[in-house]
Motif scaffolding. Structure first.
Motif, short mmCIF file in Angstrom:
data_model
loop_
_atom_site.label_atom_id
_atom_site.label_comp_id
_atom_site.label_asym_id
_atom_site.label_seq_id
_atom_site.Cartn_x
_atom_site.Cartn_y
_atom_site.Cartn_z
N PRO A 1 0.91 -1.27 -0.07
CA PRO A 1 0.00 -0.04 0.07
C PRO A 1 0.81 1.28 0.06
O PRO A 1 1.94 1.35 0.66
N ARG A 2 0.45 2.20 -0.76
CA ARG A 2 0.94 3.51 -0.75
C ARG A 2 2.24 3.58 -1.70
O ARG A 2 3.06 4.49 -2.17
N GLU B 1 -12.42 2.43 7.05
CA GLU B 1 -13.11 1.92 5.88
C GLU B 1 -13.32 0.30 5.89
O GLU B 1 -14.36 -0.11 5.29
N TYR B 2 -12.36 -0.46 6.18
CA TYR B 2 -12.22 -1.79 6.31
C TYR B 2 -13.56 -2.23 7.09
O TYR B 2 -14.17 -3.13 6.49
N PHE B 3 -13.61 -1.98 8.50
CA PHE B 3 -14.65 -2.32 9.42
C PHE B 3 -16.15 -1.89 8.76
O PHE B 3 -17.06 -2.66 8.79
N GLN B 4 -16.17 -0.64 7.94
CA GLN B 4 -17.38 -0.39 7.61
C GLN B 4 -17.89 -1.21 6.35
O GLN B 4 -19.07 -1.51 6.23
N SER B 5 -16.86 -1.47 5.55
CA SER B 5 -17.07 -2.44 4.21
C SER B 5 -17.49 -3.95 4.81
O SER B 5 -18.28 -4.51 4.36
N MET B 6 -16.84 -4.27 5.87
CA MET B 6 -17.28 -5.49 6.39
C MET B 6 -18.76 -5.64 7.02
O MET B 6 -19.38 -6.56 6.80
N ARG B 7 -19.13 -4.72 7.46
CA ARG B 7 -20.46 -4.63 7.91
C ARG B 7 -21.55 -4.71 6.80
O ARG B 7 -22.31 -5.32 6.85
N LEU B 8 -21.17 -3.95 5.76
CA LEU B 8 -21.90 -4.08 4.62
C LEU B 8 -21.87 -5.13 3.81
O LEU B 8 -23.03 -5.88 3.44
N ARG C 1 -9.89 -6.91 0.71
CA ARG C 1 -8.72 -7.70 0.79
C ARG C 1 -7.64 -6.68 0.80
O ARG C 1 -6.47 -7.23 1.21
N MET C 2 -7.53 -5.39 0.10
CA MET C 2 -6.46 -4.63 0.16
C MET C 2 -6.10 -4.25 1.42
O MET C 2 -4.88 -4.20 1.92
N PHE C 3 -7.05 -4.06 2.59
CA PHE C 3 -6.70 -4.04 3.82
C PHE C 3 -6.12 -5.28 4.70
O PHE C 3 -4.97 -4.92 5.21
N GLU C 4 -6.48 -6.38 4.22
CA GLU C 4 -6.16 -7.44 4.90
C GLU C 4 -4.58 -7.91 4.18
O GLU C 4 -3.86 -8.69 4.73
N LEU C 5 -4.11 -7.29 3.10
CA LEU C 5 -2.97 -7.49 2.62
C LEU C 5 -1.90 -6.58 3.29
O LEU C 5 -0.85 -6.63 3.04
N SER C 6 -2.30 -5.98 4.17
CA SER C 6 -1.45 -4.60 4.75
C SER C 6 -0.42 -5.09 5.80
O SER C 6 -0.20 -4.48 6.61
N GLY C 7 -0.37 -6.47 6.08
CA GLY C 7 0.58 -6.96 6.76
C GLY C 7 -0.06 -7.59 7.96
O GLY C 7 0.65 -8.06 8.98
N LEU C 8 -1.21 -7.92 7.97
CA LEU C 8 -1.94 -8.44 8.98
C LEU C 8 -1.57 -10.05 9.11
O LEU C 8 -1.55 -10.48 7.94
N PRO C 9 -1.48 -10.60 10.37
CA PRO C 9 -1.09 -12.17 10.44
C PRO C 9 -2.08 -13.00 9.42
O PRO C 9 -3.38 -12.62 9.39
N SER C 10 -1.84 -14.04 8.87
CA SER C 10 -2.53 -14.92 7.87
C SER C 10 -3.70 -15.60 8.62
O SER C 10 -3.74 -15.82 9.94
N ARG C 11 -4.83 -15.60 8.29
CA ARG C 11 -6.07 -16.43 8.97
C ARG C 11 -6.51 -17.46 7.84
O ARG C 11 -7.86 -17.89 7.63
#
Length: 214
Positions: A28-29, A78-85, A159-169
């Motif tokens: 990102p960025r 934005e991520y959590f708002q998108s997940m709610r939708l 997905r773009m947020f989850e690619l930002s270095g969060l641990p794998s799930r």
């Protein structure tokens, strides 16, 4: 360069950059300089610009005034708002799709999920492909093209947020996807809705937990 060759070059550049973005090879960025991309791919600026415009339309890159394109960065808000939708829309989609899905396609996805579950080390690319196949099948099967398109856009954002270095799930995802598939096989819309809503809530909760540890 002829128009056909330019279009082919643009498609090749697009596909390569898209793969690098969705696998986090381009973080990102990260700025995407037309000059640097022209030198890298050995093509003129026209196919580079076409590829970047297409990536922007897909929600993978952003362009700010008087600045180069950059790989899109999604905020936690934005991520959590998108997940709610997603929870709301994908719950509705699966309830509408449950009696419209191709049994052979569903079985093929189930077979792949079972294979991934048994893999000692699951490749991220394989996981994403199976995840995309299941969620896209459900969205398209809803019979509501507008809702399906919104779900696709929301999935790009998350997905773009989850690619930002969060641990794998990956492994929990596999199990939850198999639960969704079992619910689809049962033919019970309420059960299917509950399964996919729980999956999305579970993912959001785990991401929130990971953020809290940072």
């Amino acid at each position: 360069m002829s128009q056909v060759r330019a279009q082919t070059a643009a498609m090749q550049v697009h596909d390569r950059l898209r793969q690098e973005i969705v696998t986090a090879a381009l973080p990102p960025r990260m700025p995407l300089s037309e000059q640097e991309l022209t030198a890298r791919f050995g093509v003129s600026r026209t196919p580079i610009r076409e590829a970047l415009v297409r990536l922007e339309s897909e929600g993978l890159v952003r362009k700010e005034a008087n600045r180069p394109y950059r790989v899109r960065q999604v905020s936690s808000r934005e991520y959590f708002q998108s997940m709610r939708l997603r929870e709301i829309l994908e719950g509705e989609a699966i309830a509408n799709a449950i009696d419209k899905l191709d049994p052979k396609r569903l079985q093929a996805i189930k077979t792949e999920m079972l294979r991934l579950r048994e893999e000692p080390k699951i490749r991220v690319e394989d996981h994403w492909a199976a995840d995309e196949e299941l969620h896209t099948m459900i969205a398209d099967g809803s019979g509501n093209a507008v809702m399906a398109e919104i779900i696709r856009e929301l999935r790009v954002t998350t997905r773009m947020f989850e690619l930002s270095g969060l641990p794998s799930r990956i492994r929990p995802d596999c199990e939850e996807h198999l639960t969704i598939i079992a619910a689809l096989e049962s033919g019970d819309p309420a059960k299917a809705r509950a399964a996919i809503e729980q999956h999305i809530r579970s993912l959001a909760t785990d991401v929130l937990s990971d953020i809290a540890k940072v």
